[in-house]
Design an enzyme around this catalytic site. Structure first.
Site, PDB file in Angstrom:
ATOM      1  N   SER A 122       0.815  -1.222   0.000  1.00  0.00           N
ATOM      2  CA  SER A 122       0.000   0.000   0.000  1.00  0.00           C
ATOM      3  C   SER A 122       0.843   1.264   0.000  1.00  0.00           C
ATOM      4  O   SER A 122       1.908   1.324   0.620  1.00  0.00           O
ATOM      5  CB  SER A 122      -0.869  -0.015   1.265  1.00  0.00           C
ATOM      6  OG  SER A 122      -1.418   1.252   1.502  1.00  0.00           O
ATOM      7  N   GLU A 124       0.142   3.614   1.730  1.00  0.00           N
ATOM      8  CA  GLU A 124       0.209   4.044   3.136  1.00  0.00           C
ATOM      9  C   GLU A 124       1.616   3.825   3.708  1.00  0.00           C
ATOM     10  O   GLU A 124       1.981   4.443   4.708  1.00  0.00           O
ATOM     11  CB  GLU A 124      -0.800   3.263   3.977  1.00  0.00           C
ATOM     12  CG  GLU A 124      -2.188   3.842   4.012  1.00  0.00           C
ATOM     13  CD  GLU A 124      -2.295   5.140   4.796  1.00  0.00           C
ATOM     14  OE1 GLU A 124      -1.913   5.164   5.978  1.00  0.00           O
ATOM     15  OE2 GLU A 124      -2.746   6.134   4.212  1.00  0.00           O
ATOM     16  N   TYR A 146      -1.602   0.395  10.635  1.00  0.00           N
ATOM     17  CA  TYR A 146      -1.858  -0.270   9.346  1.00  0.00           C
ATOM     18  C   TYR A 146      -0.631  -0.138   8.439  1.00  0.00           C
ATOM     19  O   TYR A 146      -0.146  -1.116   7.864  1.00  0.00           O
ATOM     20  CB  TYR A 146      -3.091   0.350   8.680  1.00  0.00           C
ATOM     21  CG  TYR A 146      -3.318  -0.078   7.250  1.00  0.00           C
ATOM     22  CD1 TYR A 146      -3.985  -1.258   6.956  1.00  0.00           C
ATOM     23  CD2 TYR A 146      -2.865   0.712   6.180  1.00  0.00           C
ATOM     24  CE1 TYR A 146      -4.198  -1.654   5.632  1.00  0.00           C
ATOM     25  CE2 TYR A 146      -3.069   0.324   4.870  1.00  0.00           C
ATOM     26  CZ  TYR A 146      -3.733  -0.861   4.602  1.00  0.00           C
ATOM     27  OH  TYR A 146      -3.928  -1.240   3.291  1.00  0.00           O
TER      28      TYR A 146
HETATM   29  P1  NAP Z   1     -11.592  -4.713   1.678  1.00  0.00           P
HETATM   30  O1  NAP Z   1     -12.713  -4.366   0.745  1.00  0.00           O
HETATM   31  O2  NAP Z   1     -11.613  -4.194   3.070  1.00  0.00           O
HETATM   32  O3  NAP Z   1     -11.518  -6.323   1.734  1.00  0.00           O
HETATM   33  C1  NAP Z   1     -10.745  -6.989   2.702  1.00  0.00           C
HETATM   34  C2  NAP Z   1     -10.964  -8.480   2.577  1.00  0.00           C
HETATM   35  O4  NAP Z   1     -10.141  -9.154   3.558  1.00  0.00           O
HETATM   36  C3  NAP Z   1     -12.413  -8.961   2.835  1.00  0.00           C
HETATM   37  O5  NAP Z   1     -12.712  -9.966   1.896  1.00  0.00           O
HETATM   38  C4  NAP Z   1     -12.324  -9.548   4.236  1.00  0.00           C
HETATM   39  O6  NAP Z   1     -13.255 -10.579   4.456  1.00  0.00           O
HETATM   40  C5  NAP Z   1     -10.918 -10.154   4.193  1.00  0.00           C
HETATM   41  N1  NAP Z   1     -10.349 -10.422   5.532  1.00  0.00           N
HETATM   42  C6  NAP Z   1     -10.144  -9.532   6.521  1.00  0.00           C
HETATM   43  N2  NAP Z   1      -9.607 -10.147   7.584  1.00  0.00           N
HETATM   44  C7  NAP Z   1      -9.457 -11.448   7.267  1.00  0.00           C
HETATM   45  C8  NAP Z   1      -8.965 -12.599   7.971  1.00  0.00           C
HETATM   46  N3  NAP Z   1      -8.495 -12.523   9.219  1.00  0.00           N
HETATM   47  N4  NAP Z   1      -8.959 -13.792   7.332  1.00  0.00           N
HETATM   48  C9  NAP Z   1      -9.442 -13.899   6.072  1.00  0.00           C
HETATM   49  N5  NAP Z   1      -9.933 -12.846   5.359  1.00  0.00           N
HETATM   50  C10 NAP Z   1      -9.941 -11.647   5.965  1.00  0.00           C
HETATM   51  O7  NAP Z   1     -10.184  -4.297   1.050  1.00  0.00           O
HETATM   52  P2  NAP Z   1      -9.817  -3.887  -0.473  1.00  0.00           P
HETATM   53  O8  NAP Z   1     -10.019  -2.432  -0.652  1.00  0.00           O
HETATM   54  O9  NAP Z   1     -10.421  -4.857  -1.400  1.00  0.00           O
HETATM   55  O10 NAP Z   1      -8.233  -4.086  -0.440  1.00  0.00           O
HETATM   56  C11 NAP Z   1      -7.631  -5.337  -0.768  1.00  0.00           C
HETATM   57  C12 NAP Z   1      -6.204  -5.377  -0.225  1.00  0.00           C
HETATM   58  O11 NAP Z   1      -5.450  -4.329  -0.818  1.00  0.00           O
HETATM   59  C13 NAP Z   1      -6.077  -5.174   1.273  1.00  0.00           C
HETATM   60  O12 NAP Z   1      -4.979  -5.938   1.715  1.00  0.00           O
HETATM   61  C14 NAP Z   1      -5.746  -3.696   1.426  1.00  0.00           C
HETATM   62  O13 NAP Z   1      -5.048  -3.465   2.631  1.00  0.00           O
HETATM   63  C15 NAP Z   1      -4.887  -3.501   0.199  1.00  0.00           C
HETATM   64  N6  NAP Z   1      -4.860  -2.152  -0.387  1.00  0.00           N
HETATM   65  C16 NAP Z   1      -6.021  -1.541  -0.733  1.00  0.00           C
HETATM   66  C17 NAP Z   1      -5.978  -0.302  -1.354  1.00  0.00           C
HETATM   67  C18 NAP Z   1      -7.241   0.398  -1.779  1.00  0.00           C
HETATM   68  O14 NAP Z   1      -7.174   1.598  -2.074  1.00  0.00           O
HETATM   69  N7  NAP Z   1      -8.374  -0.285  -1.859  1.00  0.00           N
HETATM   70  C19 NAP Z   1      -4.742   0.311  -1.633  1.00  0.00           C
HETATM   71  C20 NAP Z   1      -3.578  -0.367  -1.275  1.00  0.00           C
HETATM   72  C21 NAP Z   1      -3.642  -1.608  -0.680  1.00  0.00           C
HETATM   73  P3  NAP Z   1     -14.700 -10.330   5.183  1.00  0.00           P
HETATM   74  O15 NAP Z   1     -15.677 -10.098   4.062  1.00  0.00           O
HETATM   75  O16 NAP Z   1     -14.900 -11.627   5.890  1.00  0.00           O
HETATM   76  O17 NAP Z   1     -14.540  -9.151   6.098  1.00  0.00           O
HETATM   77  O1  G4F Z   2     -10.572   6.807   2.235  1.00  0.00           O
HETATM   78  P1  G4F Z   2      -9.640   6.737   3.371  1.00  0.00           P
HETATM   79  O2  G4F Z   2     -10.164   6.155   4.642  1.00  0.00           O
HETATM   80  O3  G4F Z   2      -8.376   5.930   2.837  1.00  0.00           O
HETATM   81  P2  G4F Z   2      -6.848   5.841   3.321  1.00  0.00           P
HETATM   82  O4  G4F Z   2      -6.697   6.120   4.767  1.00  0.00           O
HETATM   83  O5  G4F Z   2      -6.032   6.652   2.378  1.00  0.00           O
HETATM   84  O6  G4F Z   2      -6.550   4.282   3.117  1.00  0.00           O
HETATM   85  C1  G4F Z   2      -6.977   3.604   1.941  1.00  0.00           C
HETATM   86  O7  G4F Z   2      -5.965   3.670   0.967  1.00  0.00           O
HETATM   87  C2  G4F Z   2      -4.740   3.010   1.311  1.00  0.00           C
HETATM   88  C3  G4F Z   2      -3.769   3.229   0.155  1.00  0.00           C
HETATM   89  O8  G4F Z   2      -3.050   4.418   0.363  1.00  0.00           O
HETATM   90  C4  G4F Z   2      -5.033   1.544   1.543  1.00  0.00           C
HETATM   91  F1  G4F Z   2      -3.884   0.882   1.810  1.00  0.00           F
HETATM   92  C5  G4F Z   2      -6.018   1.406   2.689  1.00  0.00           C
HETATM   93  O9  G4F Z   2      -6.335   0.025   2.876  1.00  0.00           O
HETATM   94  C6  G4F Z   2      -7.289   2.160   2.330  1.00  0.00           C
HETATM   95  O10 G4F Z   2      -7.885   1.503   1.231  1.00  0.00           O
HETATM   96  O11 G4F Z   2      -9.078   8.193   3.714  1.00  0.00           O
HETATM   97  C7  G4F Z   2      -8.503   9.014   2.734  1.00  0.00           C
HETATM   98  C8  G4F Z   2      -8.266  10.419   3.296  1.00  0.00           C
HETATM   99  C9  G4F Z   2      -7.542  10.435   4.655  1.00  0.00           C
HETATM  100  O12 G4F Z   2      -6.534  11.414   4.613  1.00  0.00           O
HETATM  101  C10 G4F Z   2      -8.602  10.854   5.657  1.00  0.00           C
HETATM  102  O13 G4F Z   2      -8.128  11.600   6.777  1.00  0.00           O
HETATM  103  O14 G4F Z   2      -9.544  11.020   3.545  1.00  0.00           O
HETATM  104  C11 G4F Z   2      -9.498  11.720   4.785  1.00  0.00           C
HETATM  105  N1  G4F Z   2     -10.862  11.861   5.296  1.00  0.00           N
HETATM  106  C12 G4F Z   2     -11.502  13.037   5.507  1.00  0.00           C
HETATM  107  N2  G4F Z   2     -12.715  12.826   6.006  1.00  0.00           N
HETATM  108  C13 G4F Z   2     -11.688  10.865   5.668  1.00  0.00           C
HETATM  109  C14 G4F Z   2     -12.863  11.470   6.115  1.00  0.00           C
HETATM  110  N3  G4F Z   2     -11.543   9.517   5.637  1.00  0.00           N
HETATM  111  C15 G4F Z   2     -12.589   8.761   6.051  1.00  0.00           C
HETATM  112  N4  G4F Z   2     -12.479   7.412   5.993  1.00  0.00           N
HETATM  113  N5  G4F Z   2     -13.756   9.324   6.531  1.00  0.00           N
HETATM  114  C16 G4F Z   2     -13.940  10.668   6.573  1.00  0.00           C
HETATM  115  O15 G4F Z   2     -14.989  11.152   7.001  1.00  0.00           O
END
Ligand code: NAP
Ligand code: G4F
Length: 319
Positions: A122, A124, A146
């Site tokens: 990520s 992050e 995280y």
């Molecule tokens: P998400 O929608 O929150 O999905 C997370 C998945 O992980 C769900 O299927 C959840 O299952 C499963 N899970 C959580 N804890 C588990 C456990 N202990 N054992 C087995 N399964 C478990 O996340 P996403 O946005 O698709 O992201 C996918 C991956 O990419 C994650 O690793 C996230 O950290 C990473 N990532 C995401 C972003 C982004 O912007 N979306 C960016 C960078 C990296 P349940 O349905 O059972 O909860």
């Molecule tokens: O949408 P966010 O919660 O995503 P964040 O923290 O960037 O993390 C996501 O992206 C990561 C990749 O860089 C992934 F690894 C991670 O698993 C996840 O998918 O927040 C984005 C920004 C933050 O700066 C937060 O402070 O939005 C700002 N924000 C402002 N108001 C808010 C809010 N975030 C959330 N969730 N809710 C608010 O009301």
């Protein structure tokens, strides 16, 4: 080809399953046991997936699903993925997002080192950014439990690549969104809020830091990059991003503007959504992915916002 996807019920897991099924893969989805199912995102392809039950906390369950599914590729997308929760549950986040990855890698090491592995790293990890734009060589400075856990997972992936000659890849993905994004993440919270306000179901939208900037792309584009990494002769680490940065305020303005509303009339700020430490700015440099994988995003920022607002209006209208 056989693929095992962990996190198949999540946003990325569902898009990756769509993508691999299109390519005629046999798809195995790892799910954890729950008292109610959370299969909404994969309802449309449910009968095409073989589900196997395991949990990132349980080493033996992971070994069993690898043995059962005999995959050529494993995509590890499962994680506790919501950054604010990682302050409330830092130990659990570390167990899932850091040690859980080691458990999968151990499964590969013990059972079949030819399995190709994708780790969901990520942006992050860059946290308090040390260089702009961020690329594969930029130093990490994570700003949440995280982010810290993801740095561990990133390095253990590289370590197993170098120690055991496993085709282990780390995709450093910047924020990617879609109509299937969880409702607590800021983009989806905004588009759901805009739809509710437009339809007369809500009057305001409370947010936190509007000045934070992110490099936002479309999840459907990003799962293609995951697959491309596993098709290369050599494993590696790749930044996947659009190269453009926007503030939360830009997202808000574009989303409200799309339905002819002025956000000033509806958006309030609430200190409950401010984080103990913030990642203020992210902007990725996806040049390596373009050169080596031939990957480029197809959906731009405006297109993404419109897609998400339209989908939320449609969903709420039909409720
Ligand atoms: P998400 O929608 O929150 O999905 C997370 C998945 O992980 C769900 O299927 C959840 O299952 C499963 N899970 C959580 N804890 C588990 C456990 N202990 N054992 C087995 N399964 C478990 O996340 P996403 O946005 O698709 O992201 C996918 C991956 O990419 C994650 O690793 C996230 O950290 C990473 N990532 C995401 C972003 C982004 O912007 N979306 C960016 C960078 C990296 P349940 O349905 O059972 O909860
Ligand atoms: O949408 P966010 O919660 O995503 P964040 O923290 O960037 O993390 C996501 O992206 C990561 C990749 O860089 C992934 F690894 C991670 O698993 C996840 O998918 O927040 C984005 C920004 C933050 O700066 C937060 O402070 O939005 C700002 N924000 C402002 N108001 C808010 C809010 N975030 C959330 N969730 N809710 C608010 O009301």
């Amino acid at each position: 080809m056989r693929a095992l996807i962990t996190g198949i019920t999540g946003q990325d897991g569902s898009y990756l399953a769509d993508f691999l099924l299109e390519k005629d893969y046999e798809v195995f989805g790892m799910v954890r046991r729950a008292s109610t199912e959370s299969f909404e995102r994969i309802e449309h392809i449910r009968d095409k997936i073989t589900f196997v039950q395991a949990d990132l906390l349980d080493q033996l369950s992971i070994i069993n699903v690898i043995e059962e599914s005999k995959p050529d590729e494993i995509y590890n997308l499962a994680a506790q993925s919501f950054v604010p929760t990682s302050w409330n549950q830092p130990v659990l986040t570390g167990e899932f997002d850091a040690i859980g990855v080691t458990k999968i890698l151990e499964g590969i090491r013990l059972l079949n080192r030819k399995i190709r592995f994708y780790q969901a790293s990520s942006s992050e990890m860059f946290g308090k950014v040390q260089q702009t734009p961020q690329n594969e060589s930029t130093s990490f400075y994570p700003r949440s439990p995280y982010g810290v856990a993801k740095v561990y997972a990133h390095w253990i992936t590289i370590n197993y690549r170098e120690s055991y000659d496993i085709h282990a890849n780390s995709g450093i993905l910047f924020n990617h969104e879609s109509p299937r994004r969880g409702l607590e993440f800021v983009t989806r919270k905004i588009t759901d809020g805009v739809a509710r306000i437009k339809l007369g179901l809500a009057k305001e939208l409370a947010l936190g830091n509007l000045d934070a900037r992110r490099d936002w792309g479309y999840a459907g584009d990003y799962v293609r990059a995951m697959w491309l990494m596993l098709q290369q002769d050599e494993p590696g680490d790749f930044v996947i991003a659009t190269g453009k940065t926007h503030s939360v305020k830009d997202f808000v303005e574009t989303a409200f503007g799309h339905v002819d509303l002025d956000y000033h009339d509806y958006v309030t700020t609430d200190p409950r959504f401010i984080r103990p430490a913030e990642v203020d700015f992210l902007q990725g440099n996806p040049l390596l992915a373009k050169e080596k994988l031939g990957w480029e995003p197809e959906v731009n920022f405006d297109g993404l916002v419109r897609m998400m607002v339209d989908a939320d209006i449609e969903r709420l209208k039909n409720k």
